[in-house]
Write an enzyme that holds these catalytic residues in place. Structure first.
Site, PDB file in Angstrom:
ATOM      1  N   SER A  55     -38.526 -22.690  -2.033  1.00 30.15           N
ATOM      2  CA  SER A  55     -37.922 -22.188  -3.274  1.00 30.15           C
ATOM      3  C   SER A  55     -37.093 -20.956  -2.918  1.00 30.15           C
ATOM      4  O   SER A  55     -37.318 -20.323  -1.873  1.00 30.15           O
ATOM      5  CB  SER A  55     -39.043 -21.780  -4.231  1.00 30.15           C
ATOM      6  OG  SER A  55     -38.534 -21.028  -5.316  1.00 30.15           O
TER       7      SER A  55
ATOM      8  N   TYR B 157     -47.358 -17.362  -6.335  1.00 30.77           N
ATOM      9  CA  TYR B 157     -46.361 -18.438  -6.171  1.00 30.77           C
ATOM     10  C   TYR B 157     -45.262 -18.012  -5.193  1.00 30.77           C
ATOM     11  O   TYR B 157     -44.939 -18.744  -4.251  1.00 30.77           O
ATOM     12  CB  TYR B 157     -45.744 -18.827  -7.520  1.00 30.77           C
ATOM     13  CG  TYR B 157     -44.692 -19.898  -7.360  1.00 30.77           C
ATOM     14  CD1 TYR B 157     -45.067 -21.206  -7.053  1.00 30.77           C
ATOM     15  CD2 TYR B 157     -43.331 -19.611  -7.468  1.00 30.77           C
ATOM     16  CE1 TYR B 157     -44.111 -22.202  -6.871  1.00 30.77           C
ATOM     17  CE2 TYR B 157     -42.370 -20.593  -7.288  1.00 30.77           C
ATOM     18  CZ  TYR B 157     -42.768 -21.887  -6.990  1.00 30.77           C
ATOM     19  OH  TYR B 157     -41.819 -22.872  -6.801  1.00 30.77           O
TER      20      TYR B 157
END
Ligand SMILES: NC(=O)c1ccc[n+]([C@@H]2O[C@H](COP(=O)([O-])OP(=O)(O)OC[C@H]3O[C@@H](n4cnc5c(N)ncnc54)[C@H](OP(=O)(O)O)[C@@H]3O)[C@@H](O)[C@H]2O)c1
Length: 256
Positions: free
Chosen positions: A135, A148
């Site tokens: 990501s 995360y």
């Protein structure tokens, strides 16, 4: 000879779009997720391909080894591994249940690592490909999505290290770094109302960019020019500034 790809988290979002690109490219598929019904629906759509379904919760210890054992019981060898399954959570670190945050680490990091480890002999023998879905979160610390962001920094770092280790082995490793993308991720993470998700990229576009990069054996691909610029800026600026910038889009600031 027909090639086989294993895709985790192919029941929705980026993994689903990647699985369809693979099927269109004549790959047989092994799908891994928790939802049997959704995987059976995908299988019934792809009638001209062999699709093997493995129902598994990859956030549980030993799940990756169990997936590997099941693939081998089916007599299959893979040419391509896509570690895509993952989730995020928005909230202050000490307000989110630690059990869910540990499951996130287990899924986003440990299962991805273990699947890569177990299937590497297959991939070496087939001069295969690995895609790990990281990501743009990998590029800076992420207050209010701390675990995360940290998990994706791990995925990016591991992928780049393995790409170098496996240089000249015939196996390529690609880290796909999407920015906010229109999938179920936002609702799972309770992120729909934060500024970060006020602009999302289309999932088919993200999957196509990742797919092309993986087929070319690129090491890292960031989707979209704006996300790319953000990743470059994060590399150049002090990490503390990056953390402050993320805080603005993940913290209590709601999108307008
Ligand atoms: N969307 C974004 O903005 C964005 C941005 C950057 C990176 N990413 C990354 O992209 C990847 C795919 O996410 P997405 O956006 O496509 O989200 P999504 O639509 O929520 O899809 C997530 C997939 O992961 C599977 N999954 C979730 N938990 C699982 C578990 N415990 N065991 C096995 N499978 C599990 C889900 O399948 P089941 O529910 O059927 O188990 C689903 O197929 C993730 O790694 C995410 O971190 C997403």
């Amino acid at each position: 000879m027909t090639k086989t790809a294993l895709v985790t988290g192919a029941t929705s979002g980026i993994g689903n779009a990647l699985a369809k690109l693979l099927a269109a490219d004549h790959y047989d598929l092994i799908l891994v997720s928790r939802d049997d019904e959704k995987m059976r629906a995908i299988k019934s759509e792809l009638t001209d391909r062999s699709v093997t379904i493995i129902k598994k919760d990859l956030s549980q210890f030993h799940a990756a080894k169990e997936v590997f054992d099941e693939v081998k019981r089916n007599g299959l060898t893979i040419d391509l591994l896509i570690n895509n399954a993952g989730f995020g959570l928005v909230g202050a670190f000490d307000s989110l249940p630690i059990e869910r945050q540990s499951e996130m680490i287990q899924l986003n990091c440990a299962a991805l690592t273990e699947l890569t480890y177990y299937f590497l002999p297959d991939l070496r023998s087939k001069m295969g490909k690995i895609m790990n879905v990281a990501s743009t979160a990998a590029y800076q610390p992420g207050p209010f999505m701390a675990v995360y962001f940290a998990s994706k920094a791990y995925v990016l770092s591991l992928s780049e290290a393995l790409a170098e280790e496996l240089d000249k082995s015939g196996v390529t490793v690609t880290a796909l770094c999407p920015g906010p993308t229109h999938t179920n991720f936002g609702s799972v993470a309770h992120a729909e109302n934060i500024k970060m998700f006020s602009r999302t990229m289309d999932v088919q576009t993200v999957a196509r960019i990742g797919y092309r990069a993986m087929m070319k054996g690129k090491r890292v691909v960031v989707t979209g020019q704006l996300n790319y610029a953000g990743a470059i800026a994060a590399k150049l600026l002090p990490r503390r500034w990056g953390a402050k910038a993320v805080r603005i889009i993940t913290g209590s600031n709601k999108k307008k």
